[in-house]
Design an enzyme around this catalytic site. Structure first.
Site, mmCIF file in Angstrom:
data_model
loop_
_atom_site.group_PDB
_atom_site.id
_atom_site.type_symbol
_atom_site.label_atom_id
_atom_site.label_comp_id
_atom_site.label_asym_id
_atom_site.label_seq_id
_atom_site.Cartn_x
_atom_site.Cartn_y
_atom_site.Cartn_z
ATOM 1 N N TRP A 180 1.198 -1.029 0.330
ATOM 2 C CA TRP A 180 0.418 -0.012 0.049
ATOM 3 C C TRP A 180 0.788 1.169 -0.257
ATOM 4 O O TRP A 180 1.936 1.325 0.860
ATOM 5 C CB TRP A 180 -1.159 0.184 1.349
ATOM 6 C CG TRP A 180 -1.980 2.225 1.419
ATOM 7 C CD1 TRP A 180 -2.366 1.817 0.606
ATOM 8 C CD2 TRP A 180 -0.747 2.358 2.204
ATOM 9 N NE1 TRP A 180 -2.639 2.931 0.840
ATOM 10 C CE2 TRP A 180 -1.918 3.018 1.429
ATOM 11 C CE3 TRP A 180 -0.349 2.738 2.807
ATOM 12 C CZ2 TRP A 180 -2.075 4.948 2.586
ATOM 13 C CZ3 TRP A 180 0.142 3.526 3.951
ATOM 14 C CH2 TRP A 180 -1.360 5.395 3.444
ATOM 15 N N GLU A 221 -3.455 -3.344 -1.931
ATOM 16 C CA GLU A 221 -4.623 -2.637 -0.958
ATOM 17 C C GLU A 221 -4.655 -0.572 -1.942
ATOM 18 O O GLU A 221 -4.182 -0.717 -1.814
ATOM 19 C CB GLU A 221 -4.162 -1.983 0.028
ATOM 20 C CG GLU A 221 -5.106 -1.744 1.025
ATOM 21 C CD GLU A 221 -4.499 -1.488 2.230
ATOM 22 O OE1 GLU A 221 -3.419 -1.221 2.707
ATOM 23 O OE2 GLU A 221 -5.119 -0.975 3.307
ATOM 24 N N LYS A 223 -7.910 2.332 -2.338
ATOM 25 C CA LYS A 223 -7.623 3.007 -2.095
ATOM 26 C C LYS A 223 -8.195 4.094 -1.992
ATOM 27 O O LYS A 223 -8.193 4.808 -3.764
ATOM 28 C CB LYS A 223 -6.257 4.022 -1.099
ATOM 29 C CG LYS A 223 -6.966 4.992 0.328
ATOM 30 C CD LYS A 223 -5.633 5.114 1.923
ATOM 31 C CE LYS A 223 -6.594 5.874 2.437
ATOM 32 N NZ LYS A 223 -5.180 6.194 3.275
ATOM 33 N N ASP A 255 -9.491 -2.956 1.613
ATOM 34 C CA ASP A 255 -9.564 -2.285 3.461
ATOM 35 C C ASP A 255 -10.896 -1.326 3.824
ATOM 36 O O ASP A 255 -11.399 -0.807 2.698
ATOM 37 C CB ASP A 255 -7.992 -0.920 3.523
ATOM 38 C CG ASP A 255 -8.619 -0.226 4.861
ATOM 39 O OD1 ASP A 255 -9.701 0.020 5.438
ATOM 40 O OD2 ASP A 255 -7.103 -0.686 5.687
ATOM 41 N N HIS A 258 -11.762 1.968 2.557
ATOM 42 C CA HIS A 258 -10.917 2.450 1.573
ATOM 43 C C HIS A 258 -12.189 2.795 0.491
ATOM 44 O O HIS A 258 -11.943 2.411 -0.925
ATOM 45 C CB HIS A 258 -10.021 2.460 1.203
ATOM 46 C CG HIS A 258 -8.628 2.031 2.136
ATOM 47 N ND1 HIS A 258 -7.238 1.566 1.509
ATOM 48 C CD2 HIS A 258 -8.674 2.656 2.989
ATOM 49 C CE1 HIS A 258 -6.365 1.616 2.205
ATOM 50 N NE2 HIS A 258 -7.467 2.440 3.579
ATOM 51 N N HIS A 282 -8.104 -6.112 5.093
ATOM 52 C CA HIS A 282 -8.059 -5.105 6.443
ATOM 53 C C HIS A 282 -9.725 -4.871 7.241
ATOM 54 O O HIS A 282 -10.564 -3.892 6.130
ATOM 55 C CB HIS A 282 -7.267 -3.788 6.099
ATOM 56 C CG HIS A 282 -6.204 -3.956 5.514
ATOM 57 N ND1 HIS A 282 -4.837 -2.870 5.373
ATOM 58 C CD2 HIS A 282 -5.495 -4.790 6.024
ATOM 59 C CE1 HIS A 282 -3.491 -3.473 5.301
ATOM 60 N NE2 HIS A 282 -3.960 -4.642 6.086
ATOM 61 N N ASP A 290 -12.039 7.228 6.215
ATOM 62 C CA ASP A 290 -11.245 6.348 6.651
ATOM 63 C C ASP A 290 -9.770 6.206 7.674
ATOM 64 O O ASP A 290 -8.835 6.769 7.869
ATOM 65 C CB ASP A 290 -10.324 6.099 5.768
ATOM 66 C CG ASP A 290 -9.105 4.937 6.087
ATOM 67 O OD1 ASP A 290 -9.224 3.829 6.234
ATOM 68 O OD2 ASP A 290 -7.244 5.321 5.163
ATOM 69 N N ASP A 292 -10.240 4.547 11.256
ATOM 70 C CA ASP A 292 -9.120 3.579 11.351
ATOM 71 C C ASP A 292 -9.805 3.347 12.533
ATOM 72 O O ASP A 292 -8.841 3.553 13.713
ATOM 73 C CB ASP A 292 -7.678 3.918 10.993
ATOM 74 C CG ASP A 292 -6.991 3.699 9.946
ATOM 75 O OD1 ASP A 292 -7.549 2.541 9.466
ATOM 76 O OD2 ASP A 292 -6.720 4.150 9.004
ATOM 77 N N ASP A 322 -6.786 -3.615 11.220
ATOM 78 C CA ASP A 322 -6.138 -2.296 10.665
ATOM 79 C C ASP A 322 -6.633 -1.052 11.234
ATOM 80 O O ASP A 322 -7.836 -0.956 10.699
ATOM 81 C CB ASP A 322 -5.507 -2.285 8.930
ATOM 82 C CG ASP A 322 -4.887 -0.713 8.477
ATOM 83 O OD1 ASP A 322 -4.340 -0.671 9.446
ATOM 84 O OD2 ASP A 322 -4.985 -0.311 7.567
HETATM 85 C C1 RNT Z 1 -3.930 3.203 5.078
HETATM 86 C C2 RNT Z 1 -4.012 1.529 5.036
HETATM 87 C C3 RNT Z 1 -2.987 0.978 5.337
HETATM 88 C C4 RNT Z 1 -2.406 1.462 6.265
HETATM 89 C C5 RNT Z 1 -1.183 0.164 7.578
HETATM 90 C C6 RNT Z 1 -0.675 1.569 8.248
HETATM 91 O O1 RNT Z 1 -4.754 3.577 4.593
HETATM 92 O O2 RNT Z 1 -4.635 0.616 5.685
HETATM 93 O O3 RNT Z 1 -3.156 -0.429 5.158
HETATM 94 O O4 RNT Z 1 -3.203 1.550 7.514
HETATM 95 O O5 RNT Z 1 -0.486 -0.080 6.286
HETATM 96 ZN ZN ZN Z 2 -5.369 -1.283 5.370
#
Ligand code: RNT
Ligand code: ZN
Length: 415
Positions: A180, A221, A223, A255, A258, A282, A290, A292, A322
């Site tokens: 990523w 990955e 986004k 993820d 994303h 993720h 996003d 998290d 994640d």
């Molecule tokens: C970022 C991605 C990625 C990170 C990690 C730390 O938006 O989700 O996966 O969160 O690699």
């Molecule tokens: Zn991620």
């Protein structure tokens, strides 16, 4: 009769075997991300977190050394039921005989982590770190127009392939290696395809490093956007999915933070399973973006787990957590997230999937709604508490006292 025995009968009446569900969940590895413990800081540099991701908050007690991070992960492992895997980023390299930059990383820089993984019987997943580094020139890495920058990051990716293979060989468990980058532009670019062609060629260069496909599982990955790169992201959904689809042995990684806010990864899982032998996830919790946030036992989390379980895809989906919250006790954040995904998996295994599918296929959609709603109030909690008991970990209502004690005795003493 105890509560588990009672619950078991109730589920059995719907054709669900609770003992079997518990047996199954115990074999499903979930990757525990090391980066919740130190706000995605790592050990190889002292700059800010970049790449369009952010941790907010400054709750005291974060891990600042490998020993502290391992100690914290040990605590989390002891509080969570289920099979775990360790998820590392390259920036968590441990330099015992001198610093090297990311393009020169070697397996030996992760030997201490392998020791940790073996001690706890964990496989290892890995991530090259394409952010928080001076060589992210103008915020770009693999898609940079600057050749020296691209080459540096390609060398980093190749080094990570070699380290991933080392992890797989040491642990006997395949290593999922996720690519990523936050590469993108804050405002409207004049060229969207150029960066993506460079990104494509750079990932191809990384994957030209020889590796055993049964041991290393490279992923890309996607986004939608990151902070500071709102207008354009090189590794968009279409780019990443097409890359994985057209490169043998490369997996798409979704993820669930994303995508555009009304898109759901639960619906994308079965779509991808029609085409890919294996996919990766993720698991996170996006709030409006996003963000998290810590994973909770919420509707979309439950739905994602159901799509993995009811499509018999538990062996085809690599599951990794994640999220990173620096505003609350980090051990608690980690634990709530891991336990929530465990709950979602157990809930999916306890869902009368055969019955519900039958109702759908027979077009008995009225009953499908009725049964789906009633399933929500089955005694799930009793099976969950019993599962925790069989795993020798504290039940709900019990583990937070241990986190408090750890905070008082360990975290609060940290500088
Ligand atoms: C970022 C991605 C990625 C990170 C990690 C730390 O938006 O989700 O996966 O969160 O690699
Ligand atoms: Zn991620």
């Amino acid at each position: 009769m105890n509560r588990y025995e009672e619950a078991k009968k109730i589920y059995a009446a719907l054709g669900v075997d609770t003992d079997k569900a518990i047996e199954t969940i115990k074999g499903l590895p979930v990757s525990l991300h090391c980066w919740q413990g130190d706000d995605v800081k790592g050990f190889d540099q002292d700059g800010p977190l970049t790449g369009g991701i952010q941790t907010t908050g400054n709750y005291p007690g974060k891990a600042t050394t490998p020993a502290e991070l391992m100690q914290d992960m040990e605590k989390v492992i002891s509080l969570c039921p289920g099979k775990k895997k360790l998820n590392l980023h390259a920036c968590y390299a441990i330099f015992e005989d001198g610093f090297v930059d990311r393009d020169r990383l070697e397996p030996k820089h992760f030997a201490k982590w392998v020791e940790f993984a073996k001690k706890h019987n964990l496989g290892i997943d890995f991530n090259p770190t394409f952010f928080s580094h001076p060589k992210c020139k103008d915020g770009l890495t693999l898609s940079s127009p600057d050749e020296a920058t691209r080459l540096f990051w390609i060398e980093h990716g190749k080094a990570c392939i070699r380290i991933s293979q080392y992890f797989a060989e040491e642990t006997g468990v395949p290593c999922v290696m996720n690519i990523w980058t936050g590469d993108g532009y804050k405002d409207i670019p004049a060229d969207r395809m150029g960066p993506r062609m460079r990104y494509k060629e750079s990932i191809e260069a990384i994957l030209s490093e020889p590796f055993d496909k049964s041991k290393v599982k490279p992923c890309v990955e996607s986004k939608v956007f990151g902070i500071g790169v709102e207008a354009f992201t090189a590794g968009s959904a279409e780019f990443s999915l097409s890359f994985a689809a057209s490169h043998d042995g490369c997996l798409p990684l979704m993820d669930n933070g994303h995508y555009h806010p009304t898109e759901v990864v639960s619906d994308k899982i079965p779509a991808l399973l029609c085409f890919f032998p294996e996919i990766a996830l993720h698991i996170t919790r996006p709030i409006r973006w996003d963000s998290d946030h810590v994973v909770l036992f919420d509707d979309e989390t439950k739905e994602m787990a159901k799509e993995i379980v009811r499509n018999n895809a538990v062996d085809r989906v690599y599951m990794a957590l994640d999220y990173f919250d620096a505003s609350i006790n980090r051990i608690s954040a980690w634990t709530v997230g891991f336990r929530s995904w465990q709950k979602a998996l157990l809930n999916a295994l306890l869902t009368p999937n055969e019955l519900l599918k039958k109702l759908q296929d027979e077009n008995r959609l009225t009953e499908l709604m009725v049964v789906s709603e009633e399933v929500k109030t089955l005694p799930f909690g009793d099976v969950w508490q019993y599962y925790c008991e069989t795993e020798g970990v504290p039940a709900d209502g019990e583990w937070f006292a241990e986190v408090k004690r750890y905070e008082d005795e360990v975290l609060s003493l940290r500088k």
